[in-house]
Design an enzyme around this catalytic site. Structure first.
Site, PDB file in Angstrom:
ATOM      1  N   HIS A 183      -9.215   3.478  -2.479  1.00  0.00           N
ATOM      2  CA  HIS A 183      -7.825   2.910  -1.991  1.00  0.00           C
ATOM      3  C   HIS A 183      -7.305   2.019  -3.369  1.00  0.00           C
ATOM      4  O   HIS A 183      -7.168   0.917  -3.129  1.00  0.00           O
ATOM      5  CB  HIS A 183      -7.843   2.191  -0.805  1.00  0.00           C
ATOM      6  CG  HIS A 183      -6.378   1.798  -0.459  1.00  0.00           C
ATOM      7  ND1 HIS A 183      -5.324   2.221  -0.915  1.00  0.00           N
ATOM      8  CD2 HIS A 183      -6.017   0.877   0.508  1.00  0.00           C
ATOM      9  CE1 HIS A 183      -4.130   1.596  -0.472  1.00  0.00           C
ATOM     10  NE2 HIS A 183      -4.574   0.810   0.639  1.00  0.00           N
ATOM     11  N   GLY A 219       1.024  -3.709   4.154  1.00  0.00           N
ATOM     12  CA  GLY A 219       1.309  -5.165   4.395  1.00  0.00           C
ATOM     13  C   GLY A 219       2.491  -5.584   4.930  1.00  0.00           C
ATOM     14  O   GLY A 219       3.575  -5.240   4.810  1.00  0.00           O
ATOM     15  N   CYS A 221       0.021   2.893   6.164  1.00  0.00           N
ATOM     16  CA  CYS A 221       0.242   1.402   6.768  1.00  0.00           C
ATOM     17  C   CYS A 221       0.476   0.719   5.599  1.00  0.00           C
ATOM     18  O   CYS A 221      -0.144   0.890   4.716  1.00  0.00           O
ATOM     19  CB  CYS A 221      -0.846   0.981   7.582  1.00  0.00           C
ATOM     20  SG  CYS A 221      -2.606   0.730   6.802  1.00  0.00           S
ATOM     21  N   CYS A 256       0.911  -1.288   0.004  1.00  0.00           N
ATOM     22  CA  CYS A 256       0.076  -0.133  -0.050  1.00  0.00           C
ATOM     23  C   CYS A 256       0.812   1.256  -0.088  1.00  0.00           C
ATOM     24  O   CYS A 256       0.279   2.339  -0.365  1.00  0.00           O
ATOM     25  CB  CYS A 256      -1.071   0.070   1.163  1.00  0.00           C
ATOM     26  SG  CYS A 256      -2.173  -1.256   1.212  1.00  0.00           S
TER      27      CYS A 256
HETATM   28  C1  COA Z   1     -14.480  -4.780   2.938  1.00  0.00           C
HETATM   29  C2  COA Z   1     -14.708  -5.097   1.581  1.00  0.00           C
HETATM   30  C3  COA Z   1     -14.509  -6.835   1.413  1.00  0.00           C
HETATM   31  C4  COA Z   1     -15.933  -4.953   1.110  1.00  0.00           C
HETATM   32  O1  COA Z   1     -16.286  -5.427  -0.373  1.00  0.00           O
HETATM   33  P1  COA Z   1     -17.722  -5.634  -1.127  1.00  0.00           P
HETATM   34  O2  COA Z   1     -18.664  -6.506  -0.257  1.00  0.00           O
HETATM   35  O3  COA Z   1     -17.501  -5.670  -2.573  1.00  0.00           O
HETATM   36  O4  COA Z   1     -17.904  -4.034  -0.828  1.00  0.00           O
HETATM   37  P2  COA Z   1     -19.244  -3.262  -1.246  1.00  0.00           P
HETATM   38  O5  COA Z   1     -19.002  -1.928  -1.794  1.00  0.00           O
HETATM   39  O6  COA Z   1     -19.931  -4.083  -2.500  1.00  0.00           O
HETATM   40  O7  COA Z   1     -20.358  -3.229  -0.284  1.00  0.00           O
HETATM   41  C5  COA Z   1     -20.950  -4.166   0.391  1.00  0.00           C
HETATM   42  C6  COA Z   1     -22.376  -3.589   0.875  1.00  0.00           C
HETATM   43  O8  COA Z   1     -22.186  -2.854   1.841  1.00  0.00           O
HETATM   44  C7  COA Z   1     -22.717  -1.419   1.475  1.00  0.00           C
HETATM   45  N1  COA Z   1     -21.879  -0.420   1.849  1.00  0.00           N
HETATM   46  C8  COA Z   1     -20.832  -0.238   1.744  1.00  0.00           C
HETATM   47  N2  COA Z   1     -20.401   1.040   2.192  1.00  0.00           N
HETATM   48  C9  COA Z   1     -21.397   1.526   2.595  1.00  0.00           C
HETATM   49  C10 COA Z   1     -21.900   2.944   3.456  1.00  0.00           C
HETATM   50  N3  COA Z   1     -20.812   3.816   3.677  1.00  0.00           N
HETATM   51  N4  COA Z   1     -23.021   3.063   3.728  1.00  0.00           N
HETATM   52  C11 COA Z   1     -24.116   2.097   3.216  1.00  0.00           C
HETATM   53  N5  COA Z   1     -23.759   1.012   2.877  1.00  0.00           N
HETATM   54  C12 COA Z   1     -22.670   0.718   2.285  1.00  0.00           C
HETATM   55  C13 COA Z   1     -22.962  -1.427   0.031  1.00  0.00           C
HETATM   56  O9  COA Z   1     -23.793  -0.727  -0.615  1.00  0.00           O
HETATM   57  C14 COA Z   1     -23.226  -3.019  -0.348  1.00  0.00           C
HETATM   58  O10 COA Z   1     -24.396  -3.369  -0.106  1.00  0.00           O
HETATM   59  P3  COA Z   1     -25.199  -4.435  -0.992  1.00  0.00           P
HETATM   60  O11 COA Z   1     -24.570  -5.617  -0.747  1.00  0.00           O
HETATM   61  O12 COA Z   1     -26.774  -4.086  -0.557  1.00  0.00           O
HETATM   62  O13 COA Z   1     -24.961  -3.826  -2.646  1.00  0.00           O
HETATM   63  C15 COA Z   1     -13.899  -4.664   0.494  1.00  0.00           C
HETATM   64  O14 COA Z   1     -14.136  -3.278   0.255  1.00  0.00           O
HETATM   65  C16 COA Z   1     -12.263  -4.684   1.018  1.00  0.00           C
HETATM   66  O15 COA Z   1     -11.778  -5.663   1.012  1.00  0.00           O
HETATM   67  N6  COA Z   1     -11.902  -3.831   1.479  1.00  0.00           N
HETATM   68  C17 COA Z   1     -10.293  -3.438   2.077  1.00  0.00           C
HETATM   69  C18 COA Z   1      -9.247  -3.628   0.892  1.00  0.00           C
HETATM   70  C19 COA Z   1      -8.011  -3.555   1.396  1.00  0.00           C
HETATM   71  O16 COA Z   1      -7.780  -4.683   2.167  1.00  0.00           O
HETATM   72  N7  COA Z   1      -6.924  -3.066   0.897  1.00  0.00           N
HETATM   73  C20 COA Z   1      -5.729  -3.037   1.278  1.00  0.00           C
HETATM   74  C21 COA Z   1      -5.659  -2.119   2.698  1.00  0.00           C
HETATM   75  S1  COA Z   1      -4.467  -2.749   3.676  1.00  0.00           S
END
Ligand code: COA
Length: 381
Positions: free
Chosen positions: A336, A368, A366, A91
């Site tokens: 991100h 990995g 931060c 990252c």
């Molecule tokens: C957390 C994670 C697994 C979620 O992935 P996802 O399920 O594809 O995420 P989505 O954007 O589709 O959101 C899932 C649900 O939450 C809802 N949602 C997400 N953010 C929201 C918010 N701020 N307010 C309301 N609802 C929200 C979405 O609308 C979706 O709803 P649905 O299933 O009814 O469509 C993914 O974003 C992730 O892995 N993030 C971290 C990435 C990472 O690790 N990066 C490196 C950092 S070290």
């Protein structure tokens, strides 16, 4: 040692990293090449004077493989004499690219370098370059970053409400910044062709213009049963690119460039690989010490919102005033795009320092396997 100056900094809008996301139709090579054409132009530098193009990319495989930095420089029309190198510090990759560029310039090896990053997570998903099986014999437990985010919340006693409140505020700030046009100077619009029709993508896609706090509170934890990390308080999967041009004192004088900020100090640190996301705490302490500054001297902080628990644990340890932290929202709202985020944060930091007439800016991320990068810049007046 030469001082190192930021001359220009740009980024693409950040797209949602899904097949229907705004930037999905554009190949990562074309996305970063598009920015590379703009950077020397905005800086007023002949591309032939660029001595290296250093790009961060976290999944440097497939469409992002084969040294995308060199390919992008060629695709952007730079002379063949301009080399390119791709690096992966996860990252922190494009913040690291900025550090390596600054170090090359400070040492006198180079005068003008472009540093940046690229990640199209919708086309080259996170994990694409991971081994099929993690090593069985390894001195540390290798866990998913989401699990580390859970451990951080537990260790620093952060409640689900605190994390969601923070995440909600990230959306509120990103929406306000976009509405007020604060990102317009830093975003380079990207032409995207979908089903034969070309449109300019001009704004970030991931933030919610009217975030719904109750809906966020109802989302299910993703990484642990009974946990506190949800899709709402984690960073988003995204597509994006960013690039900055750095120059030495000599180059500034010789080519009549306009420095916008000076790189004051930079560090990279290692921390606990399992807890993984604590690095910004020691990185912040070390970089402040190196610069001879206190957190109170810093006008704007950009800390990567990999997860809300990362920022709030860091805040508890450093006592930072959250009003000055990610004032235009962060990765929870804006997304991100892994390899691009370091240069994206630097670009936003520079523009926000200018908007506020503030002096010092701090960026930290931060990384990995338990690492972190931190940089302090000083706006040129
Ligand atoms: C957390 C994670 C697994 C979620 O992935 P996802 O399920 O594809 O995420 P989505 O954007 O589709 O959101 C899932 C649900 O939450 C809802 N949602 C997400 N953010 C929201 C918010 N701020 N307010 C309301 N609802 C929200 C979405 O609308 C979706 O709803 P649905 O299933 O009814 O469509 C993914 O974003 C992730 O892995 N993030 C971290 C990435 C990472 O690790 N990066 C490196 C950092 S070290």
């Amino acid at each position: 040692m030469s001082d190192v100056f930021l001359i220009t900094a740009v980024r693409s809008p950040v797209g949602v990293g899904k097949p229907n996301g705004a930037l999905n139709p554009i190949a990562p090579l074309d996305l970063i090449a598009h920015l590379l054409r703009v950077v020397p132009q905005r800086a007023g530098v002949d591309p032939a004077l660029v001595q290296d193009v250093i790009l961060g990319c976290v999944s440097p495989i497939g469409e992002q493989g084969a040294n995308i930095a060199r390919l992008a420089a060629l695709k952007a029309g730079f002379p063949v004499e301009v080399p390119g190198v791709t690096l992966n510090r996860m990252c922190g990759s494009s913040q690291q690219a900025i550090h390596f560029a600054a170090q090359a310039i400070a040492s006198g090896d180079m005068e003008i370098v472009i540093a940046g990053g690229i990640e199209s997570m919708s086309r080259v998903p996170i994990g694409s370059d991971w081994p099929q099986e993690w090593p069985a014999e390894f001195p540390y437990r290798l866990v998913h970053q989401g699990q580390s985010a859970e451990m951080m919340a537990e260790k620093w006693k952060l409640t689900r409400d605190q994390l969601d409140d923070y995440a909600f505020e990230s959306h509120v700030r990103a929406a306000a910044a976009t509405r007020e046009g604060r990102f317009e100077r830093e975003i380079v619009p990207v032409p995207v062709t979908r089903e034969g029709a070309t449109q300019m993508v001009r704004v970030d896609e991931g933030f919610r213009p009217n975030p719904d706090r109750a809906k966020m509170g109802a989302l299910k934890p993703v990484f642990k049963e009974g946990g506190v990390i949800t899709a709402g308080n984690a960073s988003q999967i995204s597509d994006g690119a960013a690039a900055v041009l750095l120059a030495s004192e000599v180059a500034v004088k010789q080519h009549g460039l306009k420095p916008r900020a000076r790189i004051v100090a930079r560090v990279v640190v290692g921390a606990d690989p399992e807890l993984m996301l604590t690095g910004p705490i020691p990185a912040t302490r070390q970089v402040l010490k190196k610069a001879g500054l206190a957190l109170a001297d810093i006008g704007v902080v950009e800390i990567n919102e990999a997860f809300a628990s990362v920022v709030l644990a860091w805040q508890k340890e450093t006592g930072a005033d959250l009003r000055r932290v990610n004032p235009n929202g962060g990765a929870i709202a804006l997304g991100h795009p892994l390899g691009a985020s370091g240069a994206r944060l630097m670009t936003t930091l520079l523009h926000e320092l200018e908007r506020r007439n503030a002096r010092y800016g701090l960026q930290t991320m931060c990384i990995g396997h338990g690492m972190a990068t931190a940089t302090i810049i000083e706006r040129e007046t």
